[in-house]
Design an enzyme around this catalytic site. Structure first.
Site, PDB file in Angstrom:
ATOM      1  N   SER A  84     -26.927 178.975  22.278  1.00  0.00           N
ATOM      2  CA  SER A  84     -27.927 178.942  21.107  1.00  0.00           C
ATOM      3  C   SER A  84     -29.336 178.845  21.397  1.00  0.00           C
ATOM      4  O   SER A  84     -30.100 179.114  20.415  1.00  0.00           O
ATOM      5  CB  SER A  84     -27.684 177.433  20.186  1.00  0.00           C
ATOM      6  OG  SER A  84     -26.338 177.832  19.646  1.00  0.00           O
TER       7      SER A  84
ATOM      8  N   SER B  20     -27.743 179.466  17.596  1.00  0.00           N
ATOM      9  CA  SER B  20     -28.118 178.791  16.279  1.00  0.00           C
ATOM     10  C   SER B  20     -29.671 178.470  16.095  1.00  0.00           C
ATOM     11  O   SER B  20     -30.166 177.859  15.065  1.00  0.00           O
ATOM     12  CB  SER B  20     -27.170 177.355  16.105  1.00  0.00           C
ATOM     13  OG  SER B  20     -27.734 176.430  17.148  1.00  0.00           O
TER      14      SER B  20
ATOM     15  N   LYS C 163     -36.861 172.485  16.775  1.00  0.00           N
ATOM     16  CA  LYS C 163     -35.361 172.764  15.987  1.00  0.00           C
ATOM     17  C   LYS C 163     -35.101 171.540  14.934  1.00  0.00           C
ATOM     18  O   LYS C 163     -35.244 170.520  15.585  1.00  0.00           O
ATOM     19  CB  LYS C 163     -34.328 173.336  16.868  1.00  0.00           C
ATOM     20  CG  LYS C 163     -32.912 173.514  16.240  1.00  0.00           C
ATOM     21  CD  LYS C 163     -32.069 174.178  17.523  1.00  0.00           C
ATOM     22  CE  LYS C 163     -30.835 174.391  16.983  1.00  0.00           C
ATOM     23  NZ  LYS C 163     -29.650 174.734  17.963  1.00  0.00           N
TER      24      LYS C 163
END
Length: 505
Positions: free
Chosen positions: A180, A156, A81
Site C-alpha cells: 500500500s 491503499s 495517511k
C-alpha cells in the site's frame, strides 16, 4: 524569480529555510495554496489543517529567529495517511464507521516527523481501513491520479502518493500491509518505501494486519525518503509498540556510495508472470541495465514458494483484520445506529451501516477463516507458507545484496476498470511477499511508459534491517535516470499541476 513548492525537494526546502531564503510560514502557505488550487482535480485529502500547519511553521521561524538549532526537516510540509492519529484532527480511516472520531493522542510516527520539524498540512485519503489498491473504496470520495485524473492513484495510501505527485506536499506518510506504499508510489511516479517490519513504530496507527503493517514515507527523491526514515527511526525503539526495534543507522550516510561490485538479484519467474505488461517489463529491464552499467553484477535468484504468497496473504490479512476491527461495534467505538431495541441489534446494524463493501468482505472472510474446522486447514497452512517464503528470501540474499523486481504489474488503470475483487488482489502480486517475509522494499520511478505515457517504476527489496543498503541502490538507480541538465529526478510534479498554486515569494 518565483519558485513553486512542487519544484523543491524536502531537502532543498529545509536547507532554504535554514539559510533564510524563505520562511517556514511562506512554505506552509505555499503548500496550502497548492492544495487549494489542485484539490478539486486530485482529491488527495480528507482534511486540511491550516491552523496546525501555520502554527507549526511559526514555531520553526521563531526557533530560527532565536538562533536555535533547527531539526533536519524544519519547515517541510507533510501529509498523513488518515489511519494515523494526530491530536487536533479526525482519524477516519476513510470510513463512515469513524467519520466523527477525534484523535485523542498522536501516533509515534507522526510525532517523530513533528519532532524533526515537519509541518502537518492534512490527513490524506485512503481505501477504507486500508482495504484496497485504488483508493476508490474510501467512504467519502475517490482520489485521482495526478498524471491522468481519470485513473486511480493506487492504494491503499493513494491520497499520500497523489499529494506528493501533484506537488501539494514534498513528503507524506503511508502504511503498507501488502503493497500500500509501493504500489501507489509506482502508479503516481514518486518514491515510496516500506521499511523492514518493526523499523517504524505502529503505535497510534489503526491496525489492519498487525503482523504485516508497516509505516513508511513517500517523497520526490530517494534523499527525501532517507531523511524521513532518519526522522521516523532516529529516536530508537518505541516502548509503546512491542514490535518496534532499534535502527541505529543514518540512512543518508552512504546514500551516494557506488554500487560497483555489488550484486543485484533477478527473479526470472517474476519477469514472465502473467499480467506483467510489456512496458513494465521493459522498464525493469532498463533499470537492471542501468545498475549493471554502474558496476553491479546481475545474478539470478529463485523464490520457489512465491506462488503461495497471495494465497497466504489473503488468509493472514483478513484473519488479522477481523480481529482488529472487532472493536468497532457502535458501542465502544465508531458509528452508532440510532433507535435500536437492544445492544445486539445496535452492534449488528452499526457494523452493517458503518462499514463499506470491501471492509465487510474482508472481515467476513476473516471470520470464516478463523472458525472452527477451517482454522487448522487454512490459517496454519498460510503460516507454514509464510515460513517457507521467509526462508526463500533469506536464501536468496546469500547470493545478492538486493533484489530488483516490478512494483506493479501495470500502470494506473481507469476508475472502475477492474471490478472483480480477485483481479484487484492480483495487482499486489509483486509486493505482498515482502510483507509476508517482513523485508524492506522501495519503489523508484523510472519515467513514463512508452505505450501509456504514465509512470513506470521498479522495486528494490533488501534483507531485513538492511534498508540503508536498499536505499543506496535506489539512489544509484535514481542517479542514473536524473536529468543531467536540470538535476531533476526522472519524474517531478505531474505536468497538469505545475504552476497551479504553491508560489513562494
Amino acid at each position: 524569480m518565483a519558485q513553486y513548492i512542487d519544484t523543491l525537494s524536502a531537502a532543498r526546502i529545509a536547507a532554504g529555510i535554514k539559510a533564510g531564503e524563505f520562511s517556514a510560514r511562506e512554505v506552509a502557505q505555499a503548500s496550502l495554496d497548492a492544495i487549494a488550487a489542485r484539490e478539486d482535480a486530485v482529491q488527495a485529502f480528507l482534511q486540511v489543517c491550516p491552523e496546525l500547519a501555520l502554527a507549526a511553521a511559526d514555531r520553526v521561524d521563531a526557533a530560527r529567529a532565536a538562533g536555535g538549532e533547527l531539526p533536519p526537516l524544519a519547515g517541510v510540509p507533510f501529509a498523513i495517511k488518515d489511519n494515523m492519529n494526530l491530536v487536533g484532527t479526525r482519524t477516519t480511516c476513510a470510513s463512515r464507521m469513524l467519520e466523527n472520531y477525534e484523535s485523542v493522542y498522536t501516533a509515534t510516527c507522526v510525532q517523530r516527523m513533528l519532532d524533526a520539524g515537519c509541518v502537518p498540512v492534512g490527513k490524506a485519503n485512503m481505501d477504507e481501513f486500508a482495504f484496497g489498491s485504488t483508493t476508490d473504496s474510501s467512504a467519502f470520495h475517490p482520489t485521482h491520479n495526478p498524471w491522468d485524473t481519470e485513473r486511480v492513484p493506487g492504494g491503499s495510501s493513494g491520497g499520500s502518493a497523489a499529494a506528493v505527485a501533484a506537488g501539494e506536499v514534498p513528503l507524506a506518510l503511508g502504511s503498507d500491509t501488502g503493497g500500500s506504499i509501493r504500489q501507489p508510489a509506482a502508479l503516481c511516479g514518486v518514491v515510496g518505501m516500506k521499511p523492514t517490519y518493526g523499523a517504524v513504530s505502529r503505535y497510534g496507527v489503526v491496525a489492519f494486519g498487525s503482523s504485516l503493517d508497516q509505516v513508511g514515507p513517500f517523497g520526490r527523491t530517494v534523499e527525501d525518503v532517507a531523511l524521513a526514515m532518519n526522522a521516523l527511526t532516529g529516536a530508537g525503539k518505541d516502548p509503546y509498540d512491542g514490535t518496534s526495534q532499534d535502527c541505529p543507522v543514518d540512512f543518508c550516510e552512504h546514500l551516494n556510495d557506488p554500487i560497483e561490485g555489488r550484486r543485484v538479484g533477478i527473479i526470472p519467474a517474476f519477469m514472465e508472470a502473467e499480467g506483467l505488461t510489456p512496458e513494465m517489463r521493459a522498464a525493469v529491464e532498463a533499470a537492471a541495465r542501468e545498475l549493471e552499467n554502474q558496476g553491479a553484477e546481475l545474478v539470478e535468484v529463485d523464490l520457489p514458494h512465491l506462488d503461495a504468497a497471495i494465497a497466504a496473504y489473503y488468509v493472514i490479512g483478513p484473519a488479522e483484520a477481523f480481529s482488529n476491527l472487532a472493536r468497532f461495534d457502535g458501542i465502544r467505538y465508531g458509528y452508532q445506529e440510532p433507535d435500536c431495541a437492544n445492544l445486539d441489534a445496535q452492534s449488528s446494524l452499526s457494523r452493517a451501516h458503518g462499514f463499506g463493501p470491501e471492509a465487510k468482505r474482508r472481515q467476513m472472510l476473516g471470520a470464516y477463516l478463523l472458525s472452527s474446522g477451517v482454522y487448522d486447514k487454512y490459517y496454519y497452512a498460510a503460516q507454514k507458507a509464510r515460513t517457507l517464503i521467509t526462508a526463500d528470501y533469506a536464501s536468496a540474499y546469500e547470493r545478492c545484496d538486493v533484489i530488483l523486481m516490478p512494483s506493479s504489474p501495470r500502470t494506473a488503470w481507469r476508475h472502475g476498470e477492474i471490478s472483480d475483487p480477485t483481479q484487484m488482489y492480483l495487482a499486489d502480486l509483486y509486493t505482498i511477499s515482502i510483507n509476508i517475509a517482513g523485508n524492506g522494499g522501495v519503489s523508484v520511478p523510472l519515467g513514463l511508459g512508452a505505450d501509456s505515457g504514465l509512470p513506470v517504476a521498479a522495486q528494490l527489496v533488501g534483507p531485513a534491517f538492511k534498508d540503508r543498503t536498499m536505499l543506496m541502490f535506489a539512489r544509484a538507480l535514481e542517479r542514473g535516470l536524473t536529468d543531467a541538465a536540470t538535476g531533476a529526478p526522472a519524474l517531478s510534479v505531474a505536468p497538469a499541476f505545475a504552476g497551479k498554486g504553491g508560489e513562494l515569494a
